[in-house]
Write a protein that holds these residues in place. Structure first.
Motif, PDB file in Angstrom:
ATOM      1  N   UNK A  32       1.239  -1.235  -0.065  1.00 27.76           N
ATOM      2  CA  UNK A  32      -0.065  -0.200  -0.340  1.00 27.76           C
ATOM      3  C   UNK A  32       0.375   0.939  -0.190  1.00 27.76           C
ATOM      4  N   UNK A  33       0.560   2.029  -0.356  1.00 32.77           N
ATOM      5  CA  UNK A  33       1.151   3.031  -1.109  1.00 32.77           C
ATOM      6  C   UNK A  33       0.211   4.288  -1.170  1.00 32.77           C
ATOM      7  N   UNK A  34       0.277   5.061  -0.038  1.00 33.45           N
ATOM      8  CA  UNK A  34      -0.567   6.287  -0.561  1.00 33.45           C
ATOM      9  C   UNK A  34       0.125   7.806  -0.909  1.00 33.45           C
ATOM     10  N   UNK A  35      -0.340   7.908  -2.126  1.00 34.79           N
ATOM     11  CA  UNK A  35       0.352   9.382  -2.841  1.00 34.79           C
ATOM     12  C   UNK A  35      -0.556  10.837  -2.642  1.00 34.79           C
ATOM     13  N   UNK A  36       0.505  12.181  -2.238  1.00 34.23           N
ATOM     14  CA  UNK A  36       0.186  13.163  -2.156  1.00 34.23           C
ATOM     15  C   UNK A  36       1.307  13.943  -2.687  1.00 34.23           C
ATOM     16  N   UNK A  37       1.504  14.458  -3.807  1.00 32.02           N
ATOM     17  CA  UNK A  37       1.706  15.697  -4.351  1.00 32.02           C
ATOM     18  C   UNK A  37       3.180  15.706  -4.033  1.00 32.02           C
ATOM     19  N   UNK A  38       3.596  14.156  -5.097  1.00 34.21           N
ATOM     20  CA  UNK A  38       5.157  13.890  -4.672  1.00 34.21           C
ATOM     21  C   UNK A  38       5.631  13.328  -5.846  1.00 34.21           C
ATOM     22  N   UNK A  39       5.353  14.475  -6.961  1.00 35.15           N
ATOM     23  CA  UNK A  39       5.598  13.630  -8.512  1.00 35.15           C
ATOM     24  C   UNK A  39       6.985  14.307  -8.569  1.00 35.15           C
ATOM     25  N   UNK A  40       8.024  14.383  -7.674  1.00 36.78           N
ATOM     26  CA  UNK A  40       9.541  14.254  -8.095  1.00 36.78           C
ATOM     27  C   UNK A  40      10.230  13.294  -7.388  1.00 36.78           C
ATOM     28  N   UNK A  41       9.713  12.482  -6.688  1.00 34.92           N
ATOM     29  CA  UNK A  41       9.391  10.815  -6.031  1.00 34.92           C
ATOM     30  C   UNK A  41       8.921   9.927  -5.982  1.00 34.92           C
ATOM     31  N   UNK A  42       7.640  10.084  -6.470  1.00 34.52           N
ATOM     32  CA  UNK A  42       7.080   8.765  -6.355  1.00 34.52           C
ATOM     33  C   UNK A  42       7.282   7.488  -8.019  1.00 34.52           C
ATOM     34  N   UNK A  43       7.894   8.285  -8.725  1.00 33.16           N
ATOM     35  CA  UNK A  43       8.379   7.227  -9.964  1.00 33.16           C
ATOM     36  C   UNK A  43       9.070   6.350  -9.047  1.00 33.16           C
ATOM     37  N   UNK A  44      10.374   6.709  -8.290  1.00 36.24           N
ATOM     38  CA  UNK A  44      11.332   6.585  -8.216  1.00 36.24           C
ATOM     39  C   UNK A  44      10.443   5.965  -7.155  1.00 36.24           C
ATOM     40  N   UNK A  45       9.517   4.980  -6.334  1.00 40.82           N
ATOM     41  CA  UNK A  45       9.456   4.195  -5.415  1.00 40.82           C
ATOM     42  C   UNK A  45       8.461   3.594  -6.070  1.00 40.82           C
ATOM     43  N   UNK A  46       7.704   3.531  -7.066  1.00 37.04           N
ATOM     44  CA  UNK A  46       7.188   2.586  -7.832  1.00 37.04           C
ATOM     45  C   UNK A  46       8.126   1.663  -8.733  1.00 37.04           C
ATOM     46  N   UNK A  47       8.625   2.282  -9.644  1.00 37.29           N
ATOM     47  CA  UNK A  47       9.852   1.217  -9.885  1.00 37.29           C
ATOM     48  C   UNK A  47      10.400   0.704  -9.375  1.00 37.29           C
ATOM     49  N   UNK A  48      11.094   1.230  -7.823  1.00 37.25           N
ATOM     50  CA  UNK A  48      11.720   0.195  -7.175  1.00 37.25           C
ATOM     51  C   UNK A  48      10.866  -1.588  -6.892  1.00 37.25           C
ATOM     52  N   UNK A  49       9.289  -0.715  -6.020  1.00 37.68           N
ATOM     53  CA  UNK A  49       8.039  -2.266  -5.740  1.00 37.68           C
ATOM     54  C   UNK A  49       8.266  -2.936  -7.293  1.00 37.68           C
TER      55      UNK A  49
END
Length: 342
Positions: free
Chosen positions: A8-25
């Motif tokens: 579970x990944x909560x997302x709020x205004x993290x366009x600069x970081x979320x790509x790295x997070x999801x890619x690592x998963x």
């Protein structure tokens, strides 16, 4: 191992970081994953980025909702979980490729209800690893329930953080995060860990915990006082279920009360009438004798308490004097930690 793991990944205004997070998963060596991305009313491109990932990988489910905060987003995600195990990852953090595989293997080998991974404090160009409490070359640390709750109260090896842990889903499904509070994990973690029979701590770091450059003094708000409310709830819980750990819980609460009083002094504009400082002062004096007993083996904390009881500003002067004379050594995150380039 063929058990499904829900992330579970909560997302709020993290366009600069979320790509790295999801890619690592997506790059996990363990593939039987259910990835639930909860877009909590983002006003930037975070939601669109999540949708683009979902189009490319059928394991991803994207949920969109009005902004309700981190707790609300996690609760929404938990309702959709179908895996035997659940893991929370914050959207500005990221994980190593074999994290889920290692944690699931550990859970099955030791029949652990929860598995915790050690983690890196991740800065822009380097990481810090807490080698004071963990040894990468050693096997997992196993704790029974009482050992676990003591570690949670001390908050050194077992942290409040919900992220970076693998939970048996049945353990958490009916325990929602408290909505509308900051430091929601403080309100939640003791309730969950109270149910744990065996807890495993993997000593190798698999989780990168992003450290943003911001000062607590500069960013302090009255919402930070939720930390005290959470610790007060926890203290009552510990008093009820783990009587012998009560004084340790009082000690942690006292430290938080003193810290937040000082932060309010440094942010007087946010407490113009002194209401919240008065509430903290009342809380300390009300349980003064218990706090005194709890701090008996920490001389510096005991001194702070006694001086605060005379007048809060005497304690502040004492702290300033200690710092000036270099008698007080503040424990930096970097002291005694292993540093490496990112």
């Amino acid at each position: 191992m063929d058990q499904k793991v829900s992330i579970v990944v909560p997302i709020y205004n993290v366009e600069d970081y979320v790509n790295r997070c999801i890619t690592s998963i997506l790059h996990q060596t363990y593939s039987n994953l259910e990835i639930i991305l909860v877009n909590d009313g983002s006003t930037d491109n975070s939601g669109r980025i999540a949708e683009n990932f979902a189009k490319a990988d059928s394991r991803i489910k994207v949920l969109h909702q009005k902004n309700g905060g981190l707790s609300d987003a996690r609760n929404t995600g938990i309702k959709q979980v179908t895996g035997a195990f659940t893991c929370f990852i914050d959207s500005d953090d990221w994980i190593k490729p074999d994290m889920i595989q290692v944690m699931l293997y550990t859970a099955n080998k030791w029949n652990a209800d929860v598995v915790q991974s050690a983690f890196y404090y991740a800065y822009n160009h380097y990481t810090l690893f807490d080698n004071r409490n963990f040894r990468q070359e050693l096997p997992p640390i196993l704790l029974d329930n009482h050992q676990l709750m003591k570690e949670l109260v001390i908050n050194e090896r077992v942290k409040d953080f919900a992220w970076g842990k693998l939970y048996k889903t049945e353990l958490i499904r009916d325990l929602p995060f408290k909505k509308g509070v900051l430091f929601e994990d403080v309100f939640w973690s003791h309730q969950v860990l109270h149910r744990v029979g065996t807890y495993a701590m993997v000593q190798q770091p698999y989780y990168y915990y992003l450290q943003r450059n911001s000062s607590i003094v500069a960013t302090y708000s009255l919402k930070h006082l939720d930390m005290i409310k959470g610790l007060q709830e926890r203290q009552k819980f510990i008093e009820k279920h783990y009587k012998d750990l009560s004084l340790e819980a009082y000690k942690v609460l006292l430290k938080a009360l003193l810290i937040h009083y000082n932060l309010l002094v440094m942010n007087k504009k946010k407490d113009k009438d002194g209401r919240y400082r008065k509430e903290i002062q009342t809380a300390i004096l009300k349980d003064y004798e218990t706090f005194l007993l709890a701090s008996y083996n920490e001389k510096h904390l005991e001194n702070q308490l006694k001086l605060f009881a005379q007048h809060p500003y005497i304690n502040i002067f004492y702290l300033a004097l200690c710092k000036f004379t270099n008698k007080l050594r503040y424990r930096s995150k970097e002291i005694g930690m292993e540093k490496a380039n990112l």
